[in-house]
Design an enzyme around this catalytic site. Sequence first.
Site, short mmCIF file in Angstrom:
data_model
loop_
_atom_site.label_atom_id
_atom_site.label_comp_id
_atom_site.label_asym_id
_atom_site.label_seq_id
_atom_site.Cartn_x
_atom_site.Cartn_y
_atom_site.Cartn_z
N VAL A 62 0.81 -1.22 0.00
CA VAL A 62 0.00 0.00 0.00
C VAL A 62 0.85 1.27 0.00
O VAL A 62 0.33 2.36 -0.26
CB VAL A 62 -0.98 0.03 1.20
CG1 VAL A 62 -1.96 -1.13 1.13
CG2 VAL A 62 -0.24 0.05 2.52
N ASN A 88 -6.65 -1.28 7.24
CA ASN A 88 -5.93 -1.84 8.38
C ASN A 88 -4.41 -1.94 8.21
O ASN A 88 -3.68 -1.96 9.19
CB ASN A 88 -6.50 -3.24 8.66
CG ASN A 88 -5.62 -4.06 9.57
OD1 ASN A 88 -5.54 -3.80 10.77
ND2 ASN A 88 -4.94 -5.06 9.02
N SER A 140 -4.44 4.18 16.42
CA SER A 140 -3.77 3.54 17.55
C SER A 140 -3.87 4.47 18.75
O SER A 140 -3.90 5.70 18.59
CB SER A 140 -2.30 3.28 17.23
OG SER A 140 -1.61 2.82 18.38
N TYR A 153 5.98 5.80 14.43
CA TYR A 153 4.67 5.13 14.49
C TYR A 153 3.62 6.06 15.10
O TYR A 153 2.51 6.19 14.58
CB TYR A 153 4.80 3.85 15.31
CG TYR A 153 3.54 3.03 15.40
CD1 TYR A 153 3.12 2.23 14.34
CD2 TYR A 153 2.75 3.04 16.55
CE1 TYR A 153 1.96 1.47 14.41
CE2 TYR A 153 1.60 2.29 16.65
CZ TYR A 153 1.21 1.50 15.57
OH TYR A 153 0.06 0.75 15.65
N ALA A 155 3.56 9.30 15.19
CA ALA A 155 3.24 10.40 14.27
C ALA A 155 2.31 9.92 13.16
O ALA A 155 1.36 10.62 12.78
CB ALA A 155 4.53 10.96 13.67
N SER A 156 2.56 8.71 12.66
CA SER A 156 1.71 8.19 11.58
C SER A 156 0.28 7.99 12.06
O SER A 156 -0.68 8.30 11.35
CB SER A 156 2.29 6.88 11.03
OG SER A 156 2.13 5.80 11.94
#
Length: 256
Positions: A62, A88, A140, A153, A155-156
């Site tokens: 992706v 997901n 999350s 992670y 920040a994403s």
Amino acid sequence: MQGLNGKRVLITGAAQGIGLATARRFAKEGCRLWLLDIDGQKLDAACAELGDAVEGKSCVDVASPDAVIAIFLEIDKSCDAFDILINNAGISTRAGFLDVTLEEWRRVLDVNLTGLFVVAQEAARRMRRAGSGVILNMGSMNGIIGCPNYSHYNASKAGVIELTKTMALELAPEIRVAGVCPGAVLTPMQEAEYTLEMFDALNKKIPMGRHATPEEIAGLFAFLASDEGTFICGTSIVIDGGESSGGLASAADEEL
């Protein structure tokens, strides 16, 4: 869950962990599945397990917008639109802020945020033409309160949460958008990063005393996608066993 039987569901990152558990749950609800994953071998195994519930599959990264767009164009030949997107697919690596390389930073953001954006945009275009749809993005708890050693992670996932809000504002009422923000979940991704001692230390921070199972996250996805969740829009629901209730997740994790 009401209203899921016969729905067409596209799931990214569907070959293991939460994605596979979600595919199993929607198959149980009588849905027709399209499964995407970067790991072709695991994807084949998932499709073999799920049998006739799988309408199609595609091996895709992706993080490659061109590849994602090509997959949607291929799917268009047999499916005009999906009723539900479970966005997901995601990755995580563990590193202190000063140790995260630019390559790691870009890869995590490319998969978790840019990849999610491209998949959502392509799905939303088709849902809008069809006049309806549900998009559920994987956030999350880390995107809400943060956690040491996961700056890229975190920040994403913070980006996913804000993107979810904006999508909901722009796409409603025809397309309903919401997010799911798990805490600690016992998945292959987590098992690759943590030792048994680290798992034990983290479980002591969680009021429920354990990690979530992928099936518990899948159950929330099913509820949100169903006719029982039709007024839930624009929000990202935390499912973390109470870990964030007292700020425990943001505490220093020297023991980890």
